[in-house]
Design a protein around this motif. Structure first.
Motif, mmCIF file in Angstrom:
data_model
loop_
_atom_site.group_PDB
_atom_site.id
_atom_site.type_symbol
_atom_site.label_atom_id
_atom_site.label_comp_id
_atom_site.label_asym_id
_atom_site.label_seq_id
_atom_site.Cartn_x
_atom_site.Cartn_y
_atom_site.Cartn_z
ATOM 1 N N GLN A 97 63.541 -55.270 -65.922
ATOM 2 C CA GLN A 97 62.104 -55.424 -65.993
ATOM 3 C C GLN A 97 61.563 -56.108 -64.737
ATOM 4 O OE1 GLN A 97 60.687 -53.886 -68.398
ATOM 5 N NE2 GLN A 97 58.611 -54.426 -67.864
ATOM 6 N N ILE A 98 62.367 -56.949 -64.133
ATOM 7 C CA ILE A 98 61.941 -57.619 -62.906
ATOM 8 C C ILE A 98 61.734 -56.594 -61.790
ATOM 9 C CG2 ILE A 98 62.676 -59.206 -61.091
ATOM 10 C CD1 ILE A 98 63.988 -60.884 -63.291
ATOM 11 N N TRP A 99 62.621 -55.616 -61.698
ATOM 12 C CA TRP A 99 62.487 -54.586 -60.655
ATOM 13 C C TRP A 99 61.209 -53.784 -60.837
ATOM 14 C CZ3 TRP A 99 64.868 -54.815 -56.319
ATOM 15 C CH2 TRP A 99 66.118 -55.438 -56.251
ATOM 16 N N VAL A 100 60.907 -53.440 -62.060
ATOM 17 C CA VAL A 100 59.679 -52.688 -62.336
ATOM 18 C C VAL A 100 58.465 -53.539 -61.974
ATOM 19 C CG1 VAL A 100 58.324 -51.571 -64.142
ATOM 20 C CG2 VAL A 100 60.800 -51.302 -64.107
ATOM 21 N N SER A 101 58.510 -54.830 -62.275
ATOM 22 C CA SER A 101 57.402 -55.724 -61.928
ATOM 23 C C SER A 101 57.244 -55.857 -60.419
ATOM 24 C CB SER A 101 57.626 -57.102 -62.542
ATOM 25 O OG SER A 101 57.650 -57.011 -63.941
ATOM 26 N N VAL A 102 58.345 -55.931 -59.703
ATOM 27 C CA VAL A 102 58.279 -56.009 -58.239
ATOM 28 C C VAL A 102 57.596 -54.769 -57.674
ATOM 29 C CG1 VAL A 102 59.695 -55.960 -56.136
ATOM 30 C CG2 VAL A 102 60.238 -57.566 -57.959
ATOM 31 N N VAL A 103 57.987 -53.602 -58.187
ATOM 32 C CA VAL A 103 57.357 -52.357 -57.734
ATOM 33 C C VAL A 103 55.874 -52.369 -58.093
ATOM 34 C CG1 VAL A 103 57.284 -49.859 -58.130
ATOM 35 C CG2 VAL A 103 59.480 -50.991 -57.790
ATOM 36 N N ALA A 104 55.551 -52.812 -59.298
ATOM 37 C CA ALA A 104 54.157 -52.804 -59.744
ATOM 38 C C ALA A 104 53.293 -53.758 -58.917
ATOM 39 C CB ALA A 104 54.088 -53.176 -61.223
ATOM 40 N N TYR A 105 53.786 -54.930 -58.604
ATOM 41 C CA TYR A 105 52.982 -55.886 -57.851
ATOM 42 C C TYR A 105 52.875 -55.537 -56.378
ATOM 43 C CZ TYR A 105 52.476 -58.866 -61.884
ATOM 44 O OH TYR A 105 52.140 -59.348 -63.117
ATOM 45 N N SER A 106 53.854 -54.838 -55.839
ATOM 46 C CA SER A 106 53.732 -54.413 -54.444
ATOM 47 C C SER A 106 52.659 -53.349 -54.299
ATOM 48 C CB SER A 106 55.081 -53.902 -53.919
ATOM 49 O OG SER A 106 55.461 -52.728 -54.597
ATOM 50 N N PHE A 107 52.282 -52.746 -55.406
ATOM 51 C CA PHE A 107 51.227 -51.739 -55.437
ATOM 52 C C PHE A 107 49.900 -52.310 -54.928
ATOM 53 C CE2 PHE A 107 47.669 -50.234 -58.095
ATOM 54 C CZ PHE A 107 47.594 -48.930 -57.649
ATOM 55 N N ILE A 108 49.623 -53.559 -55.236
ATOM 56 C CA ILE A 108 48.332 -54.154 -54.876
ATOM 57 C C ILE A 108 48.156 -54.187 -53.364
ATOM 58 C CG2 ILE A 108 46.953 -56.280 -54.982
ATOM 59 C CD1 ILE A 108 48.396 -56.836 -57.690
ATOM 60 N N GLY A 109 49.157 -54.645 -52.653
ATOM 61 C CA GLY A 109 49.061 -54.718 -51.197
ATOM 62 C C GLY A 109 48.987 -53.352 -50.539
ATOM 63 N N ILE A 110 49.812 -52.436 -51.005
ATOM 64 C CA ILE A 110 49.826 -51.090 -50.432
ATOM 65 C C ILE A 110 48.495 -50.389 -50.689
ATOM 66 C CG2 ILE A 110 50.932 -48.825 -50.579
ATOM 67 C CD1 ILE A 110 52.638 -50.919 -49.183
ATOM 68 N N THR A 111 47.934 -50.556 -51.870
ATOM 69 C CA THR A 111 46.646 -49.940 -52.192
ATOM 70 C C THR A 111 45.533 -50.510 -51.314
ATOM 71 O OG1 THR A 111 47.366 -49.624 -54.463
ATOM 72 C CG2 THR A 111 45.023 -49.483 -54.058
ATOM 73 N N TYR A 112 45.574 -51.818 -51.123
ATOM 74 C CA TYR A 112 44.579 -52.445 -50.250
ATOM 75 C C TYR A 112 44.677 -51.881 -48.833
ATOM 76 C CZ TYR A 112 42.125 -55.883 -47.443
ATOM 77 O OH TYR A 112 41.277 -56.486 -46.556
ATOM 78 N N LEU A 113 45.888 -51.779 -48.328
ATOM 79 C CA LEU A 113 46.073 -51.218 -46.987
ATOM 80 C C LEU A 113 45.606 -49.767 -46.909
ATOM 81 C CD1 LEU A 113 49.553 -52.605 -45.857
ATOM 82 C CD2 LEU A 113 47.304 -53.116 -44.896
#
Length: 132
Positions: free
Chosen positions: A1-17
């Protein structure tokens, strides 16, 4: 579940960029689709390691029915949206057609025979209770 959360939270920065660099609002949607696919791939890999789930079985039993239901449920609303003039009438008609189309697609392509039987029995029992 930690890996899925890491992928999900990295989404915010990539989307902003993506939105900052392109100035195209659809880039957020594209990032969402890409990250959803990555999240599903991570989950499938983790389930394969942890419980021995075969990825091909998951794709056959989950992903393919979802794709079929999605494809068929989009046909009628798209047609109604293209051919009905006006804003308000088009909106309500397309919403109504979308609900009917989705329900029909799910019942025809998205559930197994036993699930279909259960849904029909529950709906008919609710209808019988309402009539009394």
């Amino acid at each position: 579940q930690i890996w899925v959360s890491v992928v999900a939270y990295s989404f915010i920065g990539i989307t902003y960029l993506a939105i900052r660099l392109t100035n195209i609002p659809e880039s957020v949607f594209l990032c969402t689709v890409i990250y959803s696919i990555i999240g599903i791939a991570v989950r499938i890999r983790l389930m394969q390691v942890q419980i021995g789930l075969k990825p091909l079985n998951y794709v056959k039993k989950v992903i393919v029915p979802i794709a079929v239901v999605t494809s068929f449920s989009l046909l009628l609303p798209t047609i109604s949206h293209m051919f009905i003039p006006g804003d308000i009438l088009r909106f309500f008609t397309t919403c109504f057609v979308c609900v009917i189309s989705l329900c029909a697609s799910v019942m025809l392509f998205g559930v197994t025979q036993s699930e279909r039987s259960m849904i029909v029995s529950k709906v008919s029992s609710i209808i019988k209770r309402r009539r009394q």
